[in-house]
Design an enzyme around this catalytic site. Sequence first.
Site, PDB file in Angstrom:
ATOM      1  N   VAL A  27      -1.268  16.735   3.397  1.00 17.24           N
ATOM      2  CA  VAL A  27      -0.475  16.750   2.170  1.00 17.24           C
ATOM      3  C   VAL A  27      -1.388  16.259   1.051  1.00 17.24           C
ATOM      4  CG1 VAL A  27       1.530  15.771   0.983  1.00 17.24           C
ATOM      5  CG2 VAL A  27       1.679  16.318   3.418  1.00 17.24           C
ATOM      6  N   GLU A  59      -4.487  15.234  17.336  1.00 16.10           N
ATOM      7  CA  GLU A  59      -5.377  14.080  17.317  1.00 16.10           C
ATOM      8  C   GLU A  59      -5.545  13.600  15.898  1.00 16.10           C
ATOM      9  OE1 GLU A  59      -8.684  13.521  16.196  1.00 16.10           O
ATOM     10  OE2 GLU A  59      -9.028  15.516  15.462  1.00 16.10           O
ATOM     11  N   ASN A  64      -6.128   6.218  10.377  1.00 14.59           N
ATOM     12  CA  ASN A  64      -5.142   6.941   9.566  1.00 14.59           C
ATOM     13  C   ASN A  64      -3.732   6.426   9.892  1.00 14.59           C
ATOM     14  OD1 ASN A  64      -3.504   8.731   8.224  1.00 14.59           O
ATOM     15  ND2 ASN A  64      -4.752  10.509   8.703  1.00 14.59           N
ATOM     16  N   TYR A  71       3.672  10.245  13.454  1.00 18.07           N
ATOM     17  CA  TYR A  71       3.706  10.795  14.814  1.00 18.07           C
ATOM     18  C   TYR A  71       4.529   9.916  15.756  1.00 18.07           C
ATOM     19  CZ  TYR A  71      -0.155  13.327  12.685  1.00 18.07           C
ATOM     20  OH  TYR A  71      -0.933  14.056  11.837  1.00 18.07           O
TER      21      TYR A  71
END
Length: 108
Positions: A27, A59, A64, A71
Amino acid sequence: AQIVPRDAGFVVAQIAADEAEVISIGVLEEFQGRGLGRIMMEGLIRAAAIAEAQRLFLEVAEDNRPARRLYVSFYFSVVFLRAVYYTRNSVLLFDSLVFSLYLYSFFV
C-alpha cells in the site's frame, strides 16, 4: 467514506495445486493505516478459497511490524524463519518469516 485511488495498493499471488502464495502486497505510504491491506487480504483469502487452495503462504521481513500484525489478525502463523534473508544498503540484516494460513479453518 474515503475516496482512494485505484492504484493505492496492490497484491500479487499465485495458486499451484492446493497451495496459494502471496508474491507481493503493498500500500502506498500515504494510504497506509486506512484498512486497504486488510481489504486486499480478505479478497485474496476469499479468491484462494474459491479456487480450492487449502493453504496460503507469504513471507515478510521480521522488522515489518505492521504487516506482521495484519497477518496475525487473520490467524496466519509462522512456519519457517529464513535467517539474515533481507538486505538494507547491501548488508544482510533482517530475517524473513514465512507465514501460513489453513484456509479450511478460516471459513469453518
